[in-house]
Design an enzyme around this catalytic site. Structure first.
Site, PDB file in Angstrom:
ATOM      1  N   GLU A 139       0.809  -1.220   0.000  1.00 53.51           N
ATOM      2  CA  GLU A 139       0.000   0.000   0.000  1.00 53.51           C
ATOM      3  C   GLU A 139       0.845   1.274   0.000  1.00 53.51           C
ATOM      4  O   GLU A 139       0.712   2.136   0.856  1.00 53.51           O
ATOM      5  CB  GLU A 139      -0.948  -0.011   1.207  1.00 53.51           C
ATOM      6  CG  GLU A 139      -1.948  -1.151   1.160  1.00 53.51           C
ATOM      7  CD  GLU A 139      -2.856  -1.188   2.367  1.00 53.51           C
ATOM      8  OE1 GLU A 139      -4.023  -1.563   2.212  1.00 53.51           O
ATOM      9  OE2 GLU A 139      -2.402  -0.856   3.480  1.00 53.51           O
ATOM     10  N   TRP A 163      -5.308  -6.268  13.030  1.00 57.81           N
ATOM     11  CA  TRP A 163      -4.980  -4.844  12.979  1.00 57.81           C
ATOM     12  C   TRP A 163      -5.781  -4.145  14.076  1.00 57.81           C
ATOM     13  O   TRP A 163      -6.925  -4.486  14.343  1.00 57.81           O
ATOM     14  CB  TRP A 163      -5.318  -4.296  11.588  1.00 57.81           C
ATOM     15  CG  TRP A 163      -4.670  -5.100  10.511  1.00 57.81           C
ATOM     16  CD1 TRP A 163      -5.238  -6.095   9.755  1.00 57.81           C
ATOM     17  CD2 TRP A 163      -3.301  -5.036  10.117  1.00 57.81           C
ATOM     18  NE1 TRP A 163      -4.310  -6.636   8.917  1.00 57.81           N
ATOM     19  CE2 TRP A 163      -3.107  -6.004   9.104  1.00 57.81           C
ATOM     20  CE3 TRP A 163      -2.216  -4.250  10.496  1.00 57.81           C
ATOM     21  CZ2 TRP A 163      -1.873  -6.206   8.491  1.00 57.81           C
ATOM     22  CZ3 TRP A 163      -0.986  -4.448   9.883  1.00 57.81           C
ATOM     23  CH2 TRP A 163      -0.829  -5.411   8.892  1.00 57.81           C
ATOM     24  N   THR A 164      -5.163  -3.148  14.701  1.00 59.40           N
ATOM     25  CA  THR A 164      -5.722  -2.673  15.972  1.00 59.40           C
ATOM     26  C   THR A 164      -6.228  -1.236  15.947  1.00 59.40           C
ATOM     27  O   THR A 164      -6.276  -0.576  16.975  1.00 59.40           O
ATOM     28  CB  THR A 164      -4.683  -2.847  17.100  1.00 59.40           C
ATOM     29  OG1 THR A 164      -3.520  -2.060  16.795  1.00 59.40           O
ATOM     30  CG2 THR A 164      -4.302  -4.299  17.273  1.00 59.40           C
ATOM     31  N   GLU A 165      -6.623  -0.738  14.768  1.00 57.87           N
ATOM     32  CA  GLU A 165      -7.195   0.605  14.741  1.00 57.87           C
ATOM     33  C   GLU A 165      -8.319   0.757  15.764  1.00 57.87           C
ATOM     34  O   GLU A 165      -8.445   1.803  16.397  1.00 57.87           O
ATOM     35  CB  GLU A 165      -7.752   0.913  13.343  1.00 57.87           C
ATOM     36  CG  GLU A 165      -6.702   1.085  12.263  1.00 57.87           C
ATOM     37  CD  GLU A 165      -6.462  -0.199  11.490  1.00 57.87           C
ATOM     38  OE1 GLU A 165      -6.036  -0.115  10.335  1.00 57.87           O
ATOM     39  OE2 GLU A 165      -6.698  -1.285  12.054  1.00 57.87           O
ATOM     40  N   TRP A 175      -2.460 -11.587   1.408  1.00 61.46           N
ATOM     41  CA  TRP A 175      -3.419 -10.970   2.313  1.00 61.46           C
ATOM     42  C   TRP A 175      -4.712 -10.486   1.661  1.00 61.46           C
ATOM     43  O   TRP A 175      -5.770 -10.529   2.282  1.00 61.46           O
ATOM     44  CB  TRP A 175      -2.762  -9.813   3.066  1.00 61.46           C
ATOM     45  CG  TRP A 175      -2.361  -8.656   2.215  1.00 61.46           C
ATOM     46  CD1 TRP A 175      -1.222  -8.533   1.483  1.00 61.46           C
ATOM     47  CD2 TRP A 175      -3.099  -7.448   2.009  1.00 61.46           C
ATOM     48  NE1 TRP A 175      -1.207  -7.325   0.827  1.00 61.46           N
ATOM     49  CE2 TRP A 175      -2.340  -6.638   1.135  1.00 61.46           C
ATOM     50  CE3 TRP A 175      -4.320  -6.973   2.476  1.00 61.46           C
ATOM     51  CZ2 TRP A 175      -2.766  -5.385   0.709  1.00 61.46           C
ATOM     52  CZ3 TRP A 175      -4.757  -5.718   2.058  1.00 61.46           C
ATOM     53  CH2 TRP A 175      -3.975  -4.933   1.185  1.00 61.46           C
ATOM     54  N   ASP A 190      -9.540  -8.161  12.704  1.00 58.74           N
ATOM     55  CA  ASP A 190     -10.123  -6.855  12.991  1.00 58.74           C
ATOM     56  C   ASP A 190     -11.507  -6.718  12.358  1.00 58.74           C
ATOM     57  O   ASP A 190     -12.266  -5.818  12.714  1.00 58.74           O
ATOM     58  CB  ASP A 190      -9.216  -5.731  12.510  1.00 58.74           C
ATOM     59  CG  ASP A 190      -8.878  -5.842  11.027  1.00 58.74           C
ATOM     60  OD1 ASP A 190      -8.620  -6.974  10.574  1.00 58.74           O
ATOM     61  OD2 ASP A 190      -8.849  -4.816  10.322  1.00 58.74           O
TER      62      ASP A 190
END
Length: 629
Positions: A346, A483-485, A412, A439
């Protein structure tokens, strides 16, 4: 990583009575609640009585620590302070034996429980360790003191077991939200109980740099901290004038050594990730001269996609590679793992398109585009990793210049990256988002802070690391990626992991063919009291009703109700009162919405006991989800 939103093909993840073929019914006897299910299990006659006088005999003095680990675990469950010694006792002994002829690799084991003894055989300590986890699961889920005083009964059984995949992983993003080393230790301990053996740490991103690099102190002095913000991830307010960056943290190198040692004790390999050239705002905030713009930046406190924020390092600047060599050199000295993950995904190449230094690099290296510059960058960083005696690992990206030949690949977005890379001869780890991203929300999107897509327990259970067309011998295994947003604390971290990690454990240890959904759910439910006892949080959303809209022949909205698991009754109301077992029960026929109704409320029961949440879903929300075609 910022993820794309996935549509699940056919929306077949919510099937009642979800079916996956099992082999010989897997002999999944209801007397056993094992997760993951072993390769071979033969039920015996009788039972072993674990007593306070039972002794544990290690294979040798040097392996005594492993036996002591078992004694400690059994003490926490039974209260028994079992003796670890080279005992000459013949009966009521848990005995470890070394057997070089055990087939299945270093993690394979044989476990035999009889009325007299427990015998654990393995060629290597890993095998003994995994046999220990199986043995502990053979104990009753709840042991009170009265039962313990009479002895704890373990059913007689003979098990021969080995993992299907070598990489059975979980990833934790510690950049978006930082978790202390104590939290990570508890996470390692829990995953090891279910035979997961790789913890991939996403250590850097736009929201924080989490590892001390002694030669580059600003990375943690500046990059590890951001202004405090609470709540939904997107559209957080920018830092105010004079506002101090006080939220964050990082692992010192001593912390990392401690975590690595703890992981080794529990046979969990820690794999570090430094995500470049994108996802690098925390790095650039620390050393702005490494970006294309060279302007001052601040560590991000929310959504990164803002044109004013430079989160990509300058690929044309040689000092970037000198910098990264320092980082990778220190990482290589801290982590024994053969892998160093370099990210690579990305990348916002718009900065490179405008950067004269990057454009000169494209010209000098005879590249055709900024996309090929990304390939050049990854290949150059990969060479640095290889020079430190490590193998580079990165996220799959479809680039015209290709990925480095020596780089192992994490697939992914979907299965395609893994299929293509494996057929080129590259090693792959499968973590397709639609099945393994932890997530993604687990229940109804209206009731969760749902920023991406859905991944229910039944969806994760469908994960197949060996999709059609892949070169199986190059598949190391798979992992769940968290993922921990939207994961601000340990309790949410746990609830997003369990019980979906049970499904991953089952697939990656037992193999994708050896699965039975109904039996798996029975075993999951038997492990929930174990999680409670261990004070590990988990999601119960697989008990919830699934509320969906469908259009009738005249395009009017109708409502379907279903559940992930069998045996549940769904009660509902439209009159804004809370349903219970005296309300209408859903009979499988789409519901017409009464005139004037603004919400539907649903709840699930089993055998007269509430199991799911009381859910209130607005009719307008269901209209939004069910467009007229």
């Amino acid at each position: 990583m910022i993820k794309i939103v996935f549509k699940l093909i056919g929306k077949g993840v919510f099937l009642i009575g979800f079916l996956i073929f099992s082999i010989s019914a897997l002999a999944q006897d209801k007397d056993f609640r094992l997760i993951p299910w072993p390769n071979q299990l033969e039920k015996g006659k009788g039972e072993f009585i674990l007593k306070a006088s039972t002794s544990i005999v290690p294979p040798s003095i040097k392996d005594k620590e492993l036996a002591e680990l078992l004694a400690l675990r059994l003490k926490s469950l039974t209260g028994y302070d079992l003796k670890v010694a080279n005992s000459a006792a013949v009966n009521n002994v848990i005995r470890f034996l070394a057997d070089e002829h055990i087939k299945g690799g270093k993690e394979a084991y044989q476990l035999e429980v009889t009325g007299g003894n427990v015998v654990i055989k393995a060629a290597k300590p890993e095998g003994w360790f995994y046999a220990m986890q199986t043995l502990v699961q053979l104990l009753p889920a709840n042991i009170d003191q009265r039962v313990a005083n009479l002895g704890v009964r373990i059913p007689a059984v003979k098990i021969a077991d080995a993992p299907h995949f070598q990489w059975r992983g979980l990833m934790v993003d510690v950049s978006r939200n930082f978790f202390s080393k104590e939290v990570i230790k508890r996470y390692i301990l829990q995953m090891s109980k279910y035979k997961m053996n790789v913890l991939h740490l996403h250590l850097t991103d736009n929201q924080g740099w989490r590892i001390e690099i002694k030669s580059l102190p600003k990375l943690t002095e500046v990059g590890a901290w951001r202004v405090p913000r609470t709540g939904y991830w997107r559209n957080q307010k920018a830092p105010e004038a004079g506002e101090k960056a006080t939220k964050g943290g990082f692992y010192t190198q001593d912390d990392i050594r401690e975590l690595v040692a703890y992981g080794q004790k529990h046979f969990v390999e820690l794999v570090p990730e430094i995500d470049v050239p994108g996802h690098s705002l925390a790095l650039i905030a620390s050393y702005p001269e490494l970006s294309c713009t060279k302007g001052a930046q601040q560590v991000l406190a929310g959504d990164p996609w803002n044109a004013s924020r430079t989160n990509v390092v300058c690929a044309g600047n040689d000092s970037v590679f000198v910098f990264l060599e320092k980082v990778i050199d220190e990482l290589a000295g801290l982590f024994p793992s053969k892998f160093i993950h370099i990210g690579g995904d990305e990348v916002s190449r718009a900065y490179w398109d405008k950067c004269p230094v990057c454009q000169q690099r494209i010209k000098d290296e005879h590249l055709k585009s900024s996309e090929e510059l990304q390939s050049y960058f990854l290949k150059r960083v990969s060479k640095i990793v290889l020079s430190k005696g490590k193998q580079p690992l990165g996220w799959y990206e479809n680039l015209p210049g290709g990925l480095p030949d020596d780089m192992a690949v994490m697939s992914w977005k979907d299965d395609k990256g893994g299929i293509l890379s494996s057929n080129k001869g590259q090693q792959v780890v499968m973590t397709p988002a639609a099945y393994t991203y932890l997530d993604f929300y687990q229940g109804d999107q209206y009731l969760e802070n749902a920023i991406f897509s859905v991944n229910r327990l039944s969806t994760t259970f469908q994960f197949n690391p060996i999709p059609k067309g892949i070169k199986e011998e190059n598949v190391m295994g798979g992992q769940g990626s968290l993922w921990t947003e939207q994961v601000p604390n340990e309790r949410k971290l746990q609830a997003m992991t369990w019980p979906r990690a049970f499904a991953l454990s089952e697939t990656l240890w037992s193999g994708p063919a050896k699965r039975s959904w109904s039996n798996f759910i029975d075993r999951v439910e038997s492990h929930l009291p174990v999680l409670d006892k261990d004070t590990v949080n988990y999601s119960r959303y697989f008990y919830d009703a699934i509320v969906s809209g469908v259009r009738g022949a005249d395009k009017t909205l109708l409502i379907n109700l279903s559940t992930e698991i069998e045996g549940l009754k769904i009660y509902y109301s439209f009159d804004d009162t809370d349903p219970d077992p005296y309300y209408p029960v859903y009979a499988g026929i789409p519901l017409s919405i009464p005139k004037g109704a603004q919400n539907i409320r649903v709840i699930t029961y089993r055998n007269g006991v509430q199991v799911g949440r009381l859910m209130k879903i607005p009719v307008t929300e269901l209209e939004r989800r069910t467009p007229v075609k």
